[in-house]
Design a protein around this motif. Structure first.
Motif, PDB file in Angstrom:
ATOM      1  N   MET A  34      53.929  46.776  31.390  1.00 20.51           N
ATOM      2  CA  MET A  34      52.866  45.834  31.078  1.00 20.51           C
ATOM      3  C   MET A  34      52.099  45.467  32.340  1.00 20.51           C
ATOM      4  SD  MET A  34      52.694  45.016  27.903  1.00 20.51           S
ATOM      5  CE  MET A  34      53.522  46.138  26.815  1.00 20.51           C
ATOM      6  N   THR A  35      50.972  44.843  32.121  1.00 21.22           N
ATOM      7  CA  THR A  35      50.145  44.387  33.220  1.00 21.22           C
ATOM      8  C   THR A  35      49.561  43.024  32.859  1.00 21.22           C
ATOM      9  OG1 THR A  35      48.317  45.004  34.696  1.00 21.22           O
ATOM     10  CG2 THR A  35      48.038  45.505  32.365  1.00 21.22           C
ATOM     11  N   PHE A  36      48.870  42.441  33.781  1.00 22.99           N
ATOM     12  CA  PHE A  36      48.171  41.196  33.515  1.00 22.99           C
ATOM     13  C   PHE A  36      46.693  41.503  33.335  1.00 22.99           C
ATOM     14  CE2 PHE A  36      52.181  39.752  34.839  1.00 22.99           C
ATOM     15  CZ  PHE A  36      52.352  38.530  34.197  1.00 22.99           C
ATOM     16  N   VAL A  37      46.027  40.651  32.570  1.00 26.47           N
ATOM     17  CA  VAL A  37      44.644  40.904  32.169  1.00 26.47           C
ATOM     18  C   VAL A  37      43.816  39.646  32.401  1.00 26.47           C
ATOM     19  CG1 VAL A  37      43.175  41.516  30.199  1.00 26.47           C
ATOM     20  CG2 VAL A  37      45.471  42.496  30.379  1.00 26.47           C
ATOM     21  N   VAL A  38      42.642  39.828  33.013  1.00 20.88           N
ATOM     22  CA  VAL A  38      41.695  38.726  33.175  1.00 20.88           C
ATOM     23  C   VAL A  38      40.813  38.712  31.931  1.00 20.88           C
ATOM     24  CG1 VAL A  38      39.876  37.709  34.588  1.00 20.88           C
ATOM     25  CG2 VAL A  38      41.694  39.019  35.687  1.00 20.88           C
ATOM     26  N   THR A  39      40.625  37.531  31.361  1.00 17.83           N
ATOM     27  CA  THR A  39      39.879  37.423  30.111  1.00 17.83           C
ATOM     28  C   THR A  39      38.598  36.598  30.267  1.00 17.83           C
ATOM     29  OG1 THR A  39      41.157  35.494  29.429  1.00 17.83           O
ATOM     30  CG2 THR A  39      41.994  37.663  28.745  1.00 17.83           C
ATOM     31  N   GLU A  40      37.983  36.343  29.149  1.00 17.59           N
ATOM     32  CA  GLU A  40      36.666  35.716  29.054  1.00 17.59           C
ATOM     33  C   GLU A  40      36.481  34.438  29.870  1.00 17.59           C
ATOM     34  OE1 GLU A  40      35.200  33.449  25.310  1.00 17.59           O
ATOM     35  OE2 GLU A  40      34.542  35.523  25.134  1.00 17.59           O
ATOM     36  N   GLN A  41      37.513  33.641  30.014  1.00 20.05           N
ATOM     37  CA  GLN A  41      37.363  32.369  30.715  1.00 20.05           C
ATOM     38  C   GLN A  41      36.855  32.541  32.144  1.00 20.05           C
ATOM     39  OE1 GLN A  41      39.910  33.370  28.792  1.00 20.05           O
ATOM     40  NE2 GLN A  41      41.256  31.676  28.300  1.00 20.05           N
ATOM     41  N   CYS A  42      37.078  33.701  32.739  1.00 20.55           N
ATOM     42  CA  CYS A  42      36.642  33.961  34.116  1.00 20.55           C
ATOM     43  C   CYS A  42      35.137  34.221  34.225  1.00 20.55           C
ATOM     44  CB  CYS A  42      37.417  35.161  34.675  1.00 20.55           C
ATOM     45  SG  CYS A  42      37.036  35.566  36.393  1.00 20.55           S
ATOM     46  N   ILE A  43      34.529  34.670  33.151  1.00 18.56           N
ATOM     47  CA  ILE A  43      33.108  35.025  33.196  1.00 18.56           C
ATOM     48  C   ILE A  43      32.267  33.815  33.596  1.00 18.56           C
ATOM     49  CG2 ILE A  43      31.119  35.817  31.837  1.00 18.56           C
ATOM     50  CD1 ILE A  43      33.148  37.427  30.116  1.00 18.56           C
ATOM     51  N   ARG A  44      31.414  34.026  34.560  1.00 23.90           N
ATOM     52  CA  ARG A  44      30.485  33.045  35.127  1.00 23.90           C
ATOM     53  C   ARG A  44      31.181  31.941  35.912  1.00 23.90           C
ATOM     54  NH1 ARG A  44      24.779  32.455  32.376  1.00 23.90           N
ATOM     55  NH2 ARG A  44      24.505  31.564  34.428  1.00 23.90           N
ATOM     56  N   CYS A  45      32.452  32.124  36.202  1.00 21.77           N
ATOM     57  CA  CYS A  45      33.192  31.184  37.052  1.00 21.77           C
ATOM     58  C   CYS A  45      33.595  31.901  38.338  1.00 21.77           C
ATOM     59  CB  CYS A  45      34.427  30.656  36.340  1.00 21.77           C
ATOM     60  SG  CYS A  45      34.046  29.575  34.955  1.00 21.77           S
TER      61      CYS A  45
END
Length: 116
Positions: free
Chosen positions: A1-12
């Motif tokens: 498995m891996t870790f995933v960056v999701t939508e909350q990061c967009i524009r931050c």
């Protein structure tokens, strides 16, 4: 498995997570960060560092963010590695609590320059 960056990061694009990563698996785009699944060692150090809770273990991804697994892998091949903390985007605090931000993701630097 891996870790995933999701939508909350967009524009931050807070980079607290980058600072603690022991293997430099983060890649930086114009308004989003991603994790390279080929480099991530599943240490989970980044998860508690993210002030907008944008990072999930792939096996714990909420259903609405499943597409981000492939998106992280794809964009990690296109974007440069980021290995140190940087200042968040100027309006990051305004965007931190917003949802439905996928449409604001900028994939290439040329598009970012046009929107600036």
């Amino acid at each position: 498995m891996t870790f995933v960056v999701t939508e909350q990061c967009i524009r931050c694009k807070f980079t607290d997570c980058v600072e603690v990563c022991p293997v430099d698996c983060f890649h930086e785009g114009p308004n989003f960060l991603v994790i390279d699944p080929e480099v991530c060692i599943d240490c989970a150090l980044c998860v508690p560092e993210c002030p907008v809770e944008a990072i999930f273990d792939e096996s714990d991804l909420p259903p609405q963010f499943v597409e981000y697994t492939a998106l992280n892998a794809e964009l990690a091949q296109q974007w440069p590695v980021i290995d140190s903390a940087q200042t968040p985007l100027a309006d990051a605090e305004e965007w931190a609590e917003k949802s439905d931000k996928r449409k604001f993701l900028i994939i290439d630097s040329a598009a970012a320059a046009e929107q600036a």
